[in-house]
Scaffold this motif. Structure first.
Motif, short mmCIF file in Angstrom:
data_model
loop_
_atom_site.label_atom_id
_atom_site.label_comp_id
_atom_site.label_asym_id
_atom_site.label_seq_id
_atom_site.Cartn_x
_atom_site.Cartn_y
_atom_site.Cartn_z
N LYS A 1 0.81 -1.23 0.00
CA LYS A 1 0.00 0.00 0.00
C LYS A 1 0.84 1.28 0.00
O LYS A 1 0.31 2.36 -0.09
CB LYS A 1 -0.88 -0.01 1.25
CG LYS A 1 -0.03 -0.08 2.52
CD LYS A 1 -0.85 -0.23 3.80
CE LYS A 1 0.10 -0.41 4.97
NZ LYS A 1 -0.51 -0.56 6.24
N TRP A 2 2.15 1.14 0.15
CA TRP A 2 2.98 2.32 0.41
C TRP A 2 3.37 3.05 -0.88
O TRP A 2 3.77 2.43 -1.87
CB TRP A 2 4.26 1.91 1.14
CG TRP A 2 3.99 1.10 2.36
CD1 TRP A 2 3.66 1.58 3.60
CD2 TRP A 2 4.00 -0.33 2.47
NE1 TRP A 2 3.48 0.53 4.47
CE2 TRP A 2 3.68 -0.65 3.80
CE3 TRP A 2 4.25 -1.37 1.56
CZ2 TRP A 2 3.61 -1.96 4.26
CZ3 TRP A 2 4.17 -2.67 2.01
CH2 TRP A 2 3.86 -2.96 3.34
N GLY A 3 3.30 4.35 -0.84
CA GLY A 3 3.74 5.17 -1.97
C GLY A 3 2.74 5.17 -3.10
O GLY A 3 1.68 4.53 -3.05
N GLY B 1 7.38 8.10 -3.05
CA GLY B 1 7.16 8.14 -1.60
C GLY B 1 7.01 6.77 -0.93
O GLY B 1 6.56 6.69 0.21
N THR B 2 7.45 5.72 -1.62
CA THR B 2 7.29 4.38 -1.05
C THR B 2 8.07 4.26 0.26
O THR B 2 7.53 3.85 1.30
CB THR B 2 7.79 3.31 -2.06
OG1 THR B 2 7.18 3.56 -3.32
CG2 THR B 2 7.45 1.92 -1.59
N GLY B 3 9.34 4.62 0.23
CA GLY B 3 10.18 4.48 1.41
C GLY B 3 9.73 5.39 2.55
O GLY B 3 9.79 5.01 3.73
N TYR B 4 9.28 6.57 2.19
CA TYR B 4 8.81 7.52 3.20
C TYR B 4 7.63 6.92 3.98
O TYR B 4 7.58 6.94 5.21
CB TYR B 4 8.40 8.83 2.51
CG TYR B 4 7.71 9.80 3.42
CD1 TYR B 4 8.43 10.55 4.35
CD2 TYR B 4 6.32 9.95 3.37
CE1 TYR B 4 7.79 11.43 5.20
CE2 TYR B 4 5.67 10.82 4.23
CZ TYR B 4 6.40 11.56 5.13
OH TYR B 4 5.77 12.42 5.99
N GLU B 5 6.69 6.33 3.24
CA GLU B 5 5.51 5.80 3.91
C GLU B 5 5.83 4.55 4.74
O GLU B 5 5.27 4.35 5.82
CB GLU B 5 4.39 5.51 2.89
CG GLU B 5 3.85 6.81 2.32
CD GLU B 5 2.60 6.65 1.46
OE1 GLU B 5 2.01 5.55 1.45
OE2 GLU B 5 2.23 7.64 0.81
N VAL B 6 6.76 3.73 4.23
CA VAL B 6 7.15 2.54 5.01
C VAL B 6 7.83 2.99 6.30
O VAL B 6 7.52 2.50 7.39
CB VAL B 6 8.10 1.64 4.19
CG1 VAL B 6 8.69 0.55 5.06
CG2 VAL B 6 7.37 1.03 3.00
#
Ligand SMILES: C[S@@+](CC[C@H](N)C(=O)[O-])C[C@H]1O[C@@H](n2cnc3c(N)ncnc32)[C@H](O)[C@@H]1O
Length: 206
Positions: free
Chosen positions: A12-14, A47-52
């Motif tokens: 679900k991320w990013g 923004g995948t890493g940011y959200e994880v």
């Protein structure tokens, strides 16, 4: 973690519609496995890493990209602003997806996906990787997610052509799901690429 990763759903991320995005499970697994005190993600894209990182409770992680949404940090010209014990780097795979001027904003000369040639791309990637490695704390790790690609029937292996910026600690194969090349039936003896490489380098000395 094992030397083969496979995530049939991206998670679900990013932004799933950010072209060339990766599954957040890669970053989730890296963060849970290495448990860094401080985490830096470069080429933060959708923004995948940011959200994880946010979900795992990191309050001090740093996420950078040339995309103005992430402050317009230029991997070729700007300093790495923090020293961390884990960096996740997911650069463009040369011009497989062109970012500036297509995914976001105006065309930018230092966009790695706009390098003038494949060799120019490799030279720039090498410069960025050394810079990232130098910024790590001793004992820290640089995890680079990178793919191979074909253009006009020529196979490009970025992990073969780039310089290794430090001691290679692990080479992990990440299977790709739902990639276009894996869905088509090709005539002749054409082997579609359905994997990427996750290289983990360890900084052993200052
Ligand atoms: C493969 S994408 C990263 C995707 C991201 N991991 C995600 O899941 O959304 C590569 C990123 O590299 C960025 N980029 C290209 N050249 C750059 C440079 N010189 N400095 C910093 N970022 C750059 C692009 O803007 C793009 O967002």
């Amino acid at each position: 973690m094992r030397s083969v990763l496979s995530y049939p759903v991206r998670g679900k991320w990013g932004k799933s519609d950010y072209r060339g995005n990766c599954s957040g499970y890669v970053i989730l697994d890296l963060l849970k496995f290495y448990k860094p005190q401080k985490f830096l993600e470069v080429f933060a894209g959708g923004g995948t890493g940011y959200e994880v990182a946010k979900e795992l409770g990191f309050t001090n992680s740093v996420h950078l990209d040339l995309n103005p949404q992430w402050g317009g940090w230029n991997a070729l010209k700007d300093e790495v602003p923090v020293s961390t014990d884990l960096i996740f780097s997911h650069p463009p795979y040369f011009d497989m997806v062109v970012y500036s001027g297509q995914v976001w904003g105006e065309a930018h000369d230092d966009d790695l996906s706009r390098a003038l040639s494949y060799q120019d791309y490799i030279d720039k990637l090498d410069r960025v990787n050394i810079k990232l490695m130098n910024s790590l704390r001793v004992g820290g790790r640089l995890a680079i997610l990178i793919g191979d690609y074909r253009r006009n029937a020529k196979y490009y292996s970025i992990i073969k052509d780039m310089n290794y910026p430090g001691t290679l600690e692990s080479h992990i194969i990440k299977l790709q799901h739902n990639v276009a090349s894996g869905r088509y039936q090709y005539r002749g003896r054409f082997v579609p690429i359905v994997h990427e490489h996750l290289l983990i380098f360890r900084k052993t000395t200052r």
